[in-house]
Scaffold this motif. Structure first.
Motif, PDB file in Angstrom:
ATOM      1  N   ILE A 243     -17.738  13.798  12.558  1.00 45.72           N
ATOM      2  CA  ILE A 243     -16.506  13.183  13.084  1.00 45.72           C
ATOM      3  C   ILE A 243     -16.885  12.074  14.082  1.00 45.72           C
ATOM      4  N   GLU A 244     -17.901  12.354  14.887  1.00 46.76           N
ATOM      5  CA  GLU A 244     -18.397  11.362  15.851  1.00 46.76           C
ATOM      6  C   GLU A 244     -18.889  10.109  15.111  1.00 46.76           C
ATOM      7  N   ALA A 245     -19.683  10.337  14.075  1.00 50.11           N
ATOM      8  CA  ALA A 245     -20.249   9.202  13.319  1.00 50.11           C
ATOM      9  C   ALA A 245     -19.139   8.402  12.631  1.00 50.11           C
ATOM     10  N   PHE A 246     -18.084   9.088  12.183  1.00 48.99           N
ATOM     11  CA  PHE A 246     -16.942   8.390  11.572  1.00 48.99           C
ATOM     12  C   PHE A 246     -16.297   7.465  12.616  1.00 48.99           C
ATOM     13  N   GLY A 247     -16.082   8.002  13.820  1.00 47.50           N
ATOM     14  CA  GLY A 247     -15.492   7.195  14.902  1.00 47.50           C
ATOM     15  C   GLY A 247     -16.337   5.959  15.184  1.00 47.50           C
ATOM     16  N   GLU A 248     -17.650   6.147  15.189  1.00 48.56           N
ATOM     17  CA  GLU A 248     -18.536   5.002  15.471  1.00 48.56           C
ATOM     18  C   GLU A 248     -18.417   3.948  14.376  1.00 48.56           C
ATOM     19  N   ARG A 249     -18.322   4.411  13.146  1.00 52.63           N
ATOM     20  CA  ARG A 249     -18.219   3.450  12.031  1.00 52.63           C
ATOM     21  C   ARG A 249     -16.901   2.674  12.093  1.00 52.63           C
ATOM     22  N   VAL A 250     -15.816   3.372  12.405  1.00 50.01           N
ATOM     23  CA  VAL A 250     -14.513   2.677  12.512  1.00 50.01           C
ATOM     24  C   VAL A 250     -14.584   1.661  13.653  1.00 50.01           C
ATOM     25  N   ALA A 251     -15.118   2.089  14.803  1.00 51.69           N
ATOM     26  CA  ALA A 251     -15.200   1.182  15.963  1.00 51.69           C
ATOM     27  C   ALA A 251     -16.033  -0.049  15.620  1.00 51.69           C
ATOM     28  N   ALA A 252     -17.108   0.157  14.879  1.00 48.13           N
ATOM     29  CA  ALA A 252     -17.996  -0.970  14.541  1.00 48.13           C
ATOM     30  C   ALA A 252     -17.309  -1.956  13.596  1.00 48.13           C
ATOM     31  N   SER A 253     -16.304  -1.497  12.857  1.00 45.99           N
ATOM     32  CA  SER A 253     -15.623  -2.384  11.898  1.00 45.99           C
ATOM     33  C   SER A 253     -14.510  -3.199  12.542  1.00 45.99           C
ATOM     34  N   ALA A 254     -14.113  -2.850  13.771  1.00 45.37           N
ATOM     35  CA  ALA A 254     -13.043  -3.600  14.443  1.00 45.37           C
ATOM     36  C   ALA A 254     -13.546  -5.002  14.786  1.00 45.37           C
ATOM     37  N   ARG A 255     -12.597  -5.932  14.892  1.00 46.13           N
ATOM     38  CA  ARG A 255     -12.967  -7.313  15.263  1.00 46.13           C
ATOM     39  C   ARG A 255     -12.112  -7.747  16.450  1.00 46.13           C
ATOM     40  N   PRO A 256     -12.203  -7.006  17.558  1.00 51.82           N
ATOM     41  CA  PRO A 256     -11.273  -7.261  18.674  1.00 51.82           C
ATOM     42  C   PRO A 256     -11.659  -8.471  19.518  1.00 51.82           C
ATOM     43  N   ILE A 257     -10.681  -8.937  20.288  1.00 45.84           N
ATOM     44  CA  ILE A 257     -10.931 -10.005  21.266  1.00 45.84           C
ATOM     45  C   ILE A 257     -10.479  -9.513  22.643  1.00 45.84           C
ATOM     46  N   ASP A 258     -10.954 -10.190  23.669  1.00 42.67           N
ATOM     47  CA  ASP A 258     -10.433  -9.951  25.023  1.00 42.67           C
ATOM     48  C   ASP A 258      -9.089 -10.657  25.133  1.00 42.67           C
ATOM     49  N   ASP A 259      -8.084 -10.010  25.679  1.00 35.36           N
ATOM     50  CA  ASP A 259      -6.860 -10.730  26.043  1.00 35.36           C
ATOM     51  C   ASP A 259      -6.190 -10.003  27.198  1.00 35.36           C
ATOM     52  N   VAL A 260      -4.960 -10.429  27.539  1.00 38.07           N
ATOM     53  CA  VAL A 260      -4.317  -9.867  28.732  1.00 38.07           C
ATOM     54  C   VAL A 260      -4.109  -8.356  28.630  1.00 38.07           C
ATOM     55  N   ARG A 261      -4.053  -7.839  27.420  1.00 36.04           N
ATOM     56  CA  ARG A 261      -3.766  -6.406  27.279  1.00 36.04           C
ATOM     57  C   ARG A 261      -5.002  -5.525  27.354  1.00 36.04           C
ATOM     58  N   GLY A 262      -6.167  -6.090  27.024  1.00 36.31           N
ATOM     59  CA  GLY A 262      -7.373  -5.259  27.051  1.00 36.31           C
ATOM     60  C   GLY A 262      -8.585  -6.051  26.636  1.00 36.31           C
ATOM     61  N   THR A 263      -9.737  -5.526  26.976  1.00 37.33           N
ATOM     62  CA  THR A 263     -10.968  -6.219  26.593  1.00 37.33           C
ATOM     63  C   THR A 263     -11.351  -5.809  25.170  1.00 37.33           C
ATOM     64  N   ALA A 264     -12.219  -6.604  24.574  1.00 40.33           N
ATOM     65  CA  ALA A 264     -12.709  -6.273  23.230  1.00 40.33           C
ATOM     66  C   ALA A 264     -13.443  -4.938  23.267  1.00 40.33           C
ATOM     67  N   ALA A 265     -14.224  -4.728  24.335  1.00 34.65           N
ATOM     68  CA  ALA A 265     -15.014  -3.488  24.417  1.00 34.65           C
ATOM     69  C   ALA A 265     -14.088  -2.269  24.494  1.00 34.65           C
ATOM     70  N   TYR A 266     -13.007  -2.384  25.278  1.00 38.48           N
ATOM     71  CA  TYR A 266     -12.073  -1.253  25.401  1.00 38.48           C
ATOM     72  C   TYR A 266     -11.376  -0.979  24.069  1.00 38.48           C
ATOM     73  N   ARG A 267     -10.997  -2.078  23.424  1.00 37.45           N
ATOM     74  CA  ARG A 267     -10.306  -1.921  22.126  1.00 37.45           C
ATOM     75  C   ARG A 267     -11.214  -1.223  21.111  1.00 37.45           C
ATOM     76  N   ARG A 268     -12.492  -1.629  21.096  1.00 33.93           N
ATOM     77  CA  ARG A 268     -13.427  -1.021  20.142  1.00 33.93           C
ATOM     78  C   ARG A 268     -13.559   0.479  20.447  1.00 33.93           C
ATOM     79  N   HIS A 269     -13.686   0.783  21.742  1.00 34.38           N
ATOM     80  CA  HIS A 269     -13.790   2.185  22.157  1.00 34.38           C
ATOM     81  C   HIS A 269     -12.547   2.961  21.702  1.00 34.38           C
ATOM     82  N   ALA A 270     -11.365   2.339  21.920  1.00 38.17           N
ATOM     83  CA  ALA A 270     -10.100   3.005  21.543  1.00 38.17           C
ATOM     84  C   ALA A 270     -10.065   3.291  20.045  1.00 38.17           C
ATOM     85  N   CYS A 271     -10.603   2.379  19.252  1.00 41.96           N
ATOM     86  CA  CYS A 271     -10.612   2.602  17.787  1.00 41.96           C
ATOM     87  C   CYS A 271     -11.403   3.859  17.450  1.00 41.96           C
TER      88      CYS A 271
END
Ligand SMILES: Cc1cc2nc3c(=O)[nH]c(=O)nc-3n(C[C@H](O)[C@H](O)[C@H](O)COP(=O)(O)OP(=O)(O)OC[C@H]3O[C@@H](n4cnc5c(N)ncnc54)[C@H](O)[C@@H]3O)c2cc1C
Length: 304
Positions: A243-271
């Protein structure tokens, strides 16, 4: 500004053909905000809110068709068995917004944060478009949503609705925002299991220019469920490291940006967090069965 008030779909399509510059307005919960902020001032508005043809849904031959004019309130009331769709609808805005806002408006705005969009992407939806003279076409969601706030709709077309093959299996929609309600997603995720095809489908919102599917993580999860025997035995468990490895794979596939609502790093973590939770919920739902957790029978087996 002129307002066009068609009474039927045919009339609306005729008006759109005569006035391609007319901007459709359904619930107005996106368009009126843009107008109030001075971002948009259409010369003509075409009111599609009352068109009976857009306000219907039907479930036939294994396919759900959701009219563009379906509001979130109606989805919650009339389609509770479509769990992920109902959860996404419940998470939109406030009661007032859910009462006015429509699926067609969410598609028309094409915001990467639109809450109904990851559900449609995870369900492999097609968007049905119509123009006058009986012309219709259906585009897969990824050909319709072509960029942030950009769609492939032609100026003489209206969105009729979206449709997808109904699958048997649990699913969920969840999102992370700054607070618990009335919030634009910082990251959102829809996960659905397709029991018959033994497939896992995952779509992400708010972490890319448009909604994203994550095929590599989906294949990993489907393979892991097979290896652990979960498809055949709902009581079987998936090891936590998988389950952990699945979460990591989903997070790695995100293409987030920093904006007023959150940083790219936070968004990736949230995924990663959303993905792990969604997979756990799906496995728990399989253990409980289609009528588990006090839900009506068939709530993850909505059939058409
Ligand atoms: C306070 C507030 C909170 C919100 N919270 C959320 C939220 O949590 N999650 C979320 O996803 N959204 C949220 N929204 C945005 C909005 O409510 C949704 O995107 C909603 O689905 C828009 O639907 P509508 O019918 O109001 O669209 P409208 O504003 O009427 O239209 C939006 C766009 O779609 C086009 N359009 C509409 N219908 C058609 C059609 N049939 N054919 C062609 N084009 C069409 C319009 O021309 C316009 O460009 C919020 C908005 C507000 C004001």
């Amino acid at each position: 500004m002129d307002i066009l008030l068609p009474r039927t779909l045919d009339e609306a399509l005729g008006m759109k053909s005569d006035h391609p510059e007319a901007v459709p307005i359904a619930g107005g919960t996106d368009l009126m905000v843009e107008m109030n902020l001075g971002h948009r001032r259409p010369p003509i508005a075409l009111d599609v809110h009352r068109l009976p043809e857009l306000r219907q849904w039907r479930c036939t031959d294994g396919t759900l068709f959701l009219g563009a004019g379906m509001t979130y309130v109606r989805i919650i009331r009339e389609l509770p068995g479509f769990t992920a769709l109902a959860q996404a609808s419940r998470s939109v805005g406030s009661p007032q917004i859910r009462n006015r806002g429509t699926i067609g408006g969410n598609l028309g705005t094409a915001s990467p944060a639109g809450d109904a969009l990851p559900v449609m992407a995870a369900c492999d939806a097609e968007v049905v478009l119509a123009a006058s003279g009986g012309r219709t076409r259906a585009l897969p969601w990824h050909q319709f949503l072509v960029g942030p706030k950009k769609t492939a709709i032609e100026p003489d077309e209206l969105i009729l609705g979206a449709r997808w093959r109904v699958t048997r299996g649990p699913g969920s929609f969840s999102k992370v925002g700054r607070r618990n309600a009335m919030v634009i997603a910082i990251a959102s995720l829809c996960l659905v299991l397709d029991e018959d095809r033994r497939a896992v489908r995952v779509a992400l919102g708010s972490v890319g220019p448009t909604v994203l599917r994550v095929p590599q993580a989906e294949a990993f999860a489907a393979g892991a469920l097979a290896e652990a025997g979960v498809w055949d035995d709902p009581a079987a468990l998936l090891p936590p490291e998988v389950i952990e490895a699945f979460g990591e794979r989903v997070a790695a596939s995100a293409r987030p940006i920093d904006d007023v609502r959150g940083t790219a790093a936070y968004r990736r973590h949230a995924c990663g967090v959303l993905a792990r939770r969604a997979l756990r919920w799906a496995i728990e739902d399989r253990q409980a069965g289609p009528a588990g957790h006090g839900r009506p029978a068939g709530s993850w087996g909505a059939r058409c």
